[in-house]
Design a protein around this motif. Sequence first.
Motif, short mmCIF file in Angstrom:
data_model
loop_
_atom_site.label_atom_id
_atom_site.label_comp_id
_atom_site.label_asym_id
_atom_site.label_seq_id
_atom_site.Cartn_x
_atom_site.Cartn_y
_atom_site.Cartn_z
N LEU A 1 55.72 111.69 98.64
CA LEU A 1 54.60 112.54 98.96
C LEU A 1 54.57 112.82 100.42
O LEU A 1 54.63 111.69 100.89
N GLN A 2 54.01 113.93 100.62
CA GLN A 2 53.92 113.94 102.10
C GLN A 2 52.50 114.73 102.16
O GLN A 2 52.05 115.67 101.50
N ALA A 3 51.69 114.11 103.13
CA ALA A 3 50.42 114.70 103.71
C ALA A 3 50.44 115.14 104.97
O ALA A 3 50.61 114.25 105.94
N THR A 4 50.31 116.41 105.21
CA THR A 4 50.21 117.05 106.54
C THR A 4 48.97 117.46 106.90
O THR A 4 48.24 118.17 106.28
N ILE A 5 48.47 116.70 108.28
CA ILE A 5 47.16 116.93 108.42
C ILE A 5 47.27 117.92 109.69
O ILE A 5 47.76 117.45 110.87
N ASP A 6 46.48 119.04 109.86
CA ASP A 6 46.41 119.78 110.85
C ASP A 6 46.19 119.08 112.08
O ASP A 6 45.05 118.14 112.15
N VAL B 1 56.28 102.28 100.12
CA VAL B 1 56.44 102.06 101.70
C VAL B 1 56.03 103.65 102.07
O VAL B 1 55.94 104.55 101.50
N SER B 2 55.86 103.64 103.67
CA SER B 2 55.58 104.83 104.10
C SER B 2 56.11 105.26 105.82
O SER B 2 56.87 104.12 106.32
N ILE C 1 54.17 110.01 105.03
CA ILE C 1 55.17 109.98 103.85
C ILE C 1 54.98 108.85 102.98
O ILE C 1 54.99 107.67 103.87
N ILE C 2 55.05 108.78 101.85
CA ILE C 2 54.95 107.65 100.88
C ILE C 2 56.30 107.77 99.92
O ILE C 2 56.40 109.11 99.13
N GLU C 3 56.95 106.75 99.91
CA GLU C 3 58.25 106.69 99.11
C GLU C 3 58.09 105.35 98.51
O GLU C 3 57.19 104.61 98.55
#
Length: 523
Positions: free
Chosen positions: A409-414, A448-449, A518-520
């Motif tokens: 999962l990917q969180a992209t924050i402006d 993990v991240s 990023i969470i893996e």
Amino acid sequence: MHRILFSVGSGYATGKQNVMTESGQAWMINSVLNSANSAQPVVLPAGEGQGSRYFPDRTILGYSYGDRFDVNYRRSTVDQKFDRSGSPAVLFLYPGNATYATSLFEGVRLMRFRHDSRFYEFGYFHRWTDKLRAGPVVAYHTYIEDLLISYGSYTLRSSAAATDPGLLTWAQGGDARLKYDMKGTAFGAGLKWDPLNSFRLTYHLYLINRSGNVSGGGYQLIQDRNQSGIESSRIEGLYQMGSASDKGMMHRIEAEYNYCRWSIAMGLERESWKRSYSSFNFLSNQSRDVSSKGNLIGLGEMSASSEGYRTELYLRVGVSAYFGDVAAPVIKKQEVVEEKAPEPAKKEEVAPENGVTDESSKYLNNVFDSIQKDYNEQGEVLEQTEKSFRALGIEVKKEVNEKGQTVNLQATIDGDISFKTGSAELTPKALEVVDKFGDAMNANPNTVSRVHGHTDTPGSKEGNRRLSQRRAESVRTALIQRKGIAASRILEVKGFADDRKIVQTNASEPRNRRTVIIIEYRK
């Protein structure tokens, strides 16, 4: 670490100027002194002077260092005109004698109120808890009060006129100016409380001590009339001067909401003071044998103090500039990843798919669905697909392999949402995303991240690389301190500057300024 604030607003205020509260007692005392010489009755104030309503404008220019040392310039101005029929007035009752008929006459009427109050504040706020700061405040205060006043008339002259207690008389024209120019100091205490992210309550208490000069003058068109209704007019010129001082207290409470650089605040300010004169002189070209203003040396004015007050509810909006870093983490040498040559890429590089199973894919999908549901319930989702959704300033997406399994999962924050300009301090909006991903990691120890920081091109390459690295480090620190994530579970923390642009441009580009979490899943 540094904040500069500029804010403007306006308010609604009610209050009483001292001219409304001092005139009754001062004029009565002066008329007592005059009655010994003129054989005129003593005039009696018909109640206390009326209050007024007005609309101040407010301006604030402030600087804060570390949210601990505050230096503020606050200014409040008023220029309020009153209609003659509805303006604040002080009325007097004249008992009557052989020269004047009994009448209710207007002693003072306020026609215009101009006010300029300035505070040059300095405060130190010690952090007592994570959310509470308090400490001493001190200010240099300047205060100008500029009034236009109509001083009343006692106009019914007759030796045989029947008494008429309801007869109201007044001066038909001409206003006198009365100006107070005062300076002084204010000491007190201040408090800041942050019950929620982006929301702050502040309170200030000041003990005020100011003094200065009083001056003024003007003319009055006085009209006399006899029992037959015949009127005559005369011009009265007057001049007044003296020295006055105010001692009082001011309370100010504000509720402020901050969103990135913008803020909006609602406040309530209450000021009350007691005014006294050390000297007061009054000169006129006409004899005032009924109600005497000043009595030459102002014995009435100097023998009694008067109270004034102001209660104001106001709203202001502001914009802030931030620079410097707050608590930027120290980067240890062994944690710095060796720099590589710049390589543009739109897609985040992630670890190989080792350990990806149906179980891990299912868990990551559940996390994605849970976070998406939270944002949907808040009404913040702007667009969504099966593999991603975007809210205000945030995009969350799933990386899926050829087998249809979710790899990460990917969180992209402006960047304009996650950090203040030029700073590595996370905003409340960014911390909200960090907390959601931190909760997901806490729920499963196999996760993990990785954290990546990116900037756009303007500025020096090395400066952008350092800034992107510090921002990535700030996210790692937040995961560790706020959510208790073990540092060993954060596999990579790296700043790429502008090496991985989304939009291929050397100009300023908001989409290139971003931070990615990023969470893996790892066995």
